[in-house]
Design a protein around this motif. Structure first.
Motif, mmCIF file in Angstrom:
data_model
loop_
_atom_site.group_PDB
_atom_site.id
_atom_site.type_symbol
_atom_site.label_atom_id
_atom_site.label_comp_id
_atom_site.label_asym_id
_atom_site.label_seq_id
_atom_site.Cartn_x
_atom_site.Cartn_y
_atom_site.Cartn_z
ATOM 1 N N ARG A 193 0.838 -1.206 0.000
ATOM 2 C CA ARG A 193 0.000 0.000 0.000
ATOM 3 C C ARG A 193 0.873 1.256 0.000
ATOM 4 O O ARG A 193 0.565 2.240 -0.665
ATOM 5 N N LEU A 194 1.980 1.204 0.729
ATOM 6 C CA LEU A 194 2.872 2.358 0.816
ATOM 7 C C LEU A 194 3.511 2.666 -0.539
ATOM 8 O O LEU A 194 3.677 3.824 -0.922
ATOM 9 N N PHE A 195 3.867 1.598 -1.293
ATOM 10 C CA PHE A 195 4.517 1.773 -2.596
ATOM 11 C C PHE A 195 3.538 1.516 -3.742
ATOM 12 O O PHE A 195 3.950 1.078 -4.813
ATOM 13 N N SER A 196 2.255 1.797 -3.536
ATOM 14 C CA SER A 196 1.244 1.471 -4.546
ATOM 15 C C SER A 196 1.424 2.250 -5.843
ATOM 16 O O SER A 196 1.025 1.779 -6.903
ATOM 17 N N ASN A 197 2.033 3.424 -5.792
ATOM 18 C CA ASN A 197 2.215 4.243 -6.997
ATOM 19 C C ASN A 197 3.641 4.204 -7.524
ATOM 20 O O ASN A 197 4.005 4.997 -8.393
ATOM 21 N N PHE A 198 4.468 3.277 -7.012
ATOM 22 C CA PHE A 198 5.873 3.213 -7.415
ATOM 23 C C PHE A 198 6.045 2.207 -8.546
ATOM 24 O O PHE A 198 5.571 1.071 -8.466
ATOM 25 N N SER A 199 6.724 2.632 -9.603
ATOM 26 C CA SER A 199 7.111 1.703 -10.665
ATOM 27 C C SER A 199 8.461 1.081 -10.308
ATOM 28 O O SER A 199 9.057 1.392 -9.274
ATOM 29 N N GLY A 200 8.960 0.206 -11.189
ATOM 30 C CA GLY A 200 10.265 -0.397 -10.947
ATOM 31 C C GLY A 200 11.373 0.643 -10.888
ATOM 32 O O GLY A 200 12.268 0.578 -10.038
ATOM 33 N N ALA A 201 11.306 1.618 -11.779
ATOM 34 C CA ALA A 201 12.324 2.682 -11.791
ATOM 35 C C ALA A 201 12.269 3.500 -10.505
ATOM 36 O O ALA A 201 13.314 3.885 -9.953
ATOM 37 N N ASP A 202 11.069 3.770 -10.014
ATOM 38 C CA ASP A 202 10.930 4.552 -8.776
ATOM 39 C C ASP A 202 11.567 3.818 -7.594
ATOM 40 O O ASP A 202 12.267 4.431 -6.770
ATOM 41 N N LEU A 203 11.329 2.510 -7.503
ATOM 42 C CA LEU A 203 11.902 1.737 -6.400
ATOM 43 C C LEU A 203 13.426 1.693 -6.475
ATOM 44 O O LEU A 203 14.114 1.810 -5.467
ATOM 45 N N LEU A 204 13.953 1.523 -7.698
ATOM 46 C CA LEU A 204 15.410 1.409 -7.853
ATOM 47 C C LEU A 204 16.128 2.725 -7.588
ATOM 48 O O LEU A 204 17.326 2.729 -7.311
ATOM 49 N N LYS A 205 15.402 3.845 -7.672
ATOM 50 C CA LYS A 205 16.027 5.146 -7.399
ATOM 51 C C LYS A 205 16.194 5.420 -5.907
ATOM 52 O O LYS A 205 16.942 6.322 -5.515
ATOM 53 N N LEU A 206 15.479 4.661 -5.067
ATOM 54 C CA LEU A 206 15.546 4.897 -3.625
ATOM 55 C C LEU A 206 16.892 4.455 -3.071
ATOM 56 O O LEU A 206 17.390 3.369 -3.383
ATOM 57 N N SER A 207 17.480 5.290 -2.242
ATOM 58 C CA SER A 207 18.760 4.952 -1.609
ATOM 59 C C SER A 207 18.521 4.109 -0.363
ATOM 60 O O SER A 207 17.378 3.950 0.098
ATOM 61 N N LYS A 208 19.600 3.575 0.192
ATOM 62 C CA LYS A 208 19.471 2.786 1.415
ATOM 63 C C LYS A 208 18.924 3.647 2.548
ATOM 64 O O LYS A 208 18.081 3.202 3.338
ATOM 65 N N GLU A 209 19.376 4.900 2.639
ATOM 66 C CA GLU A 209 18.895 5.800 3.686
ATOM 67 C C GLU A 209 17.398 6.064 3.541
ATOM 68 O O GLU A 209 16.666 6.113 4.533
ATOM 69 N N ASP A 210 16.932 6.230 2.285
ATOM 70 C CA ASP A 210 15.496 6.442 2.050
ATOM 71 C C ASP A 210 14.681 5.249 2.539
ATOM 72 O O ASP A 210 13.662 5.408 3.229
ATOM 73 N N LEU A 211 15.129 4.052 2.188
ATOM 74 C CA LEU A 211 14.379 2.844 2.537
ATOM 75 C C LEU A 211 14.393 2.592 4.041
ATOM 76 O O LEU A 211 13.399 2.142 4.610
ATOM 77 N N VAL A 212 15.521 2.873 4.691
ATOM 78 C CA VAL A 212 15.590 2.701 6.153
ATOM 79 C C VAL A 212 14.635 3.671 6.834
ATOM 80 O O VAL A 212 13.960 3.330 7.812
ATOM 81 N N GLN A 213 14.557 4.894 6.312
ATOM 82 C CA GLN A 213 13.661 5.883 6.899
ATOM 83 C C GLN A 213 12.190 5.516 6.671
ATOM 84 O O GLN A 213 11.346 5.728 7.539
ATOM 85 N N ILE A 214 11.886 4.917 5.513
ATOM 86 C CA ILE A 214 10.497 4.573 5.188
ATOM 87 C C ILE A 214 10.056 3.294 5.895
ATOM 88 O O ILE A 214 8.987 3.234 6.495
ATOM 89 N N CYS A 215 10.911 2.263 5.855
ATOM 90 C CA CYS A 215 10.515 0.924 6.312
ATOM 91 C C CYS A 215 11.119 0.519 7.647
ATOM 92 O O CYS A 215 10.805 -0.561 8.151
ATOM 93 N N GLY A 216 11.998 1.341 8.216
ATOM 94 C CA GLY A 216 12.702 0.907 9.415
ATOM 95 C C GLY A 216 14.013 0.234 9.044
ATOM 96 O O GLY A 216 14.236 -0.147 7.887
ATOM 97 N N ALA A 217 14.888 0.062 10.032
ATOM 98 C CA ALA A 217 16.237 -0.430 9.760
ATOM 99 C C ALA A 217 16.233 -1.837 9.160
ATOM 100 O O ALA A 217 16.843 -2.087 8.121
ATOM 101 N N ALA A 218 15.515 -2.778 9.795
ATOM 102 C CA ALA A 218 15.581 -4.179 9.358
ATOM 103 C C ALA A 218 14.975 -4.360 7.965
ATOM 104 O O ALA A 218 15.632 -4.874 7.046
ATOM 105 N N ASP A 219 13.737 -3.936 7.775
ATOM 106 C CA ASP A 219 13.080 -4.106 6.480
ATOM 107 C C ASP A 219 13.703 -3.219 5.408
ATOM 108 O O ASP A 219 13.744 -3.591 4.232
#
Length: 503
Positions: A351-377
């Motif tokens: 649901r959080l990434f419902s509007n993200f395409s493959g390119a959008d996901l691949l552009k996210l940095s590790k810091e972005d993903l840790v901030q969005i999903c928490g450290a482990a996920d």
């Protein structure tokens, strides 16, 4: 004239005295004993202003509330989540309350909803290995369940169901308009999932989670309505009472200033809103072997040993095509990106990434993903997007010997250089072993070379003077990394099985 002046002085002094008295009266009326702020706020003018102000909670009003009748621990700091101690096998009531306002969700009025109650791991590390942890518990406690419903004590629940493959979940239907209470029993204790050392280990915390669904157009209860959970620890019978008493005594010894940093103990535990638990089919990685491309051994190509970087160690067989299918492509649509998230166990973030395409996901940095999903996920999702795999414990290279042209002793010596006696290169396949056991060798060989795994009875290694040595776990552990083997198959004498001989 003097008399008039005298009268003016008397009047003036009287006025001053009256004025002082009036000031004194005001001070007495505003004394600590008579002043009450609640009385002031109760005045009509304040009531009108208060009712006209928008309330923050109006936009976050949950449709249901679940209350477990068990006291929270007093030894929890103010801003931490509550912790509740439970006794193993004891029945605890969870009250299912309809919290809707007038006119909310009219589509479920007069209808039943389905709730699933689960006991799951609180620790993210254990969540990733939940399937293995529960299988180990099932092996040690055959016939037992982690979670049960006490049906005789429960009120208002209908069509209770338990799935034999989900020992940690129960489900039932209930009517929000009627009084409903589900009594649960947790049979696992927190220390059962702690590595045993010298005794007295801290038990791992669990979570009690309730997910509620309504019917869809097909009549199936799949439309999510609400989820809530709380943190618990489970002790042996009467252990929770002793732990609660110990925490209470520790808090009584603390100073008043220290006590202000801790939450009070409440008689009941209110489950707080959370994300829905991922569906079971997508929650765990399938252990079934992936399909492997068929290789034609009658035609020898000019390729030698494949590059070890061309395949993922976590996939069986020649995994080049598999790793490309597992990796999300920049051209992936939003729907394909959603499917990739579900397939890789990120269902809770679809649901959080419902509007993200493959390119959008691949552009996210590790810091972005840790901030969005928490450290482990966040780290796990980053590694999955970049297709980072775990290095295998052992890599061997294997080539199937051709039945039509059996290898001669001179060819076996030349095979170490990747060529046959006639100068034609042998084609080898990389076998990646995550476990250093003989059964893993047999399983990977069966997967790569399309041999029925259940037909393989033994794996031998050809030793000096042509003797056959049984491949054991200890032998596999002593294989040198990146060793090369030719192998052949021989029919078993007693049955229709086959033996594999490594040379």
């Amino acid at each position: 004239m003097a008399w008039v002046l005298k009268m003016d002085e008397v009047i003036e002094s009287g006025l001053v005295h009256d004025f002082d008295a009036s000031l004194s009266g005001i001070g007495q009326e505003l004394g600590a004993g008579a002043y009450s702020m609640s009385d002031v706020l109760a005045l009509p003018i304040f009531k009108q202003e208060d009712s006209s102000l928008p309330l923050d909670g109006e936009t976050k009003h949950p449709p249901f509330q679940y209350v477990m009748c068990a006291a929270t621990s007093p030894a929890v700091k103010l801003h931490d989540e509550t912790l509740t101690y439970l006794n193993q096998g004891q029945s605890y009531e969870i009250r299912m309350l309809d919290n809707r306002k007038m006119g909310d969700m009219p589509e479920i009025s007069g209808k039943l909803v389905k709730s699933i109650i689960r006991v799951v791991f609180h620790d993210r590390r254990l969540q990733y290995t939940e399937h293995q942890q529960l299988e180990g518990w099932k092996w040690n406690r055959p016939g037992d369940r982690l979670l049960d419903l006490d049906i005789p004590m429960s009120v208002g629940i209908i069509d209770t169901r338990t799935n034999p493959s989900q020992l940690n979940a129960v489900e039932f239907l209930w009517d929000p308009a009627k009084r409903t209470s589900a009594f649960i029993q947790v049979h696992c204790i927190s220390t059962e999932f702690t590595p045993r050392k010298h005794g007295g280990e801290k038990g791992v915390p669990f979570r009690i989670q309730v997910d509620t669904f309504k019917q869809n157009e097909s009549g199936e209860y799949t439309d999510h309505l609400h989820s809530a959970s709380c943190q618990i620890k489970v002790f042996k019978p009467k252990g929770a009472d002793r732990k609660q008493k110990t925490d209470r005594e520790k808090m009584e010894k603390r100073t008043a200033h220290e006590k202000e940093k801790y939450q009070p103990s409440y008689d009941t535990t209110i489950l707080t809103e959370c994300s829905p638990w991922p569906d079971t089919p997508t929650a765990f990685v399938s252990n079934s072997p992936s399909p492997v491309p068929t290789f034609t051994s009658s035609q020898q190509s000019t390729c030698s040993i494949p590059d070890s970087n061309s395949s993922s160690p976590n996939h069986q067989g020649d995994g080049a095509s598999q790793s490309s299918s597992e990796q999300i492509q920049p051209s992936a649509t939003t729907q394909e990106a959603q499917q990739w998230l579900v397939k890789n166990r990120f269902s809770s973030y679809t649901r959080l990434f419902s509007n993200f395409s493959g390119a959008d996901l691949l552009k996210l940095s590790k810091e972005d993903l840790v901030q969005i999903c928490g450290a482990a996920d966040g780290i796990r999702l980053y590694n999955s997007l970049k297709s980072r795999s775990v290095r295998p414990r052992l890599t061997i290279y294997v080539c199937r010997e051709q039945p039509s042209s059996p290898a001669l002793p001179g060819q076996l010596r030349a095979a170490g250089n990747g060529e046959s006696g006639g100068g034609t290169p042998f084609v080898y396949h990389a076998i990646y072993l995550e476990e250093m056991v003989a059964s893993e060798v047999a399983r990977k060989l069966a997967s790569v070379f399309n041999i029925p795994f259940n037909k393989i009875t033994q794996v031998y290694r050809q030793g000096p003077t042509g003797i056959h040595i049984l491949v054991s776990d200890q032998m596999v552990q002593n294989f040198q990394d990146e060793s090369c083997f030719l192998f052949s198959t021989v029919k078993a004498e007693n049955n229709d099985g086959i033996h594999i001989i490594l040379k």
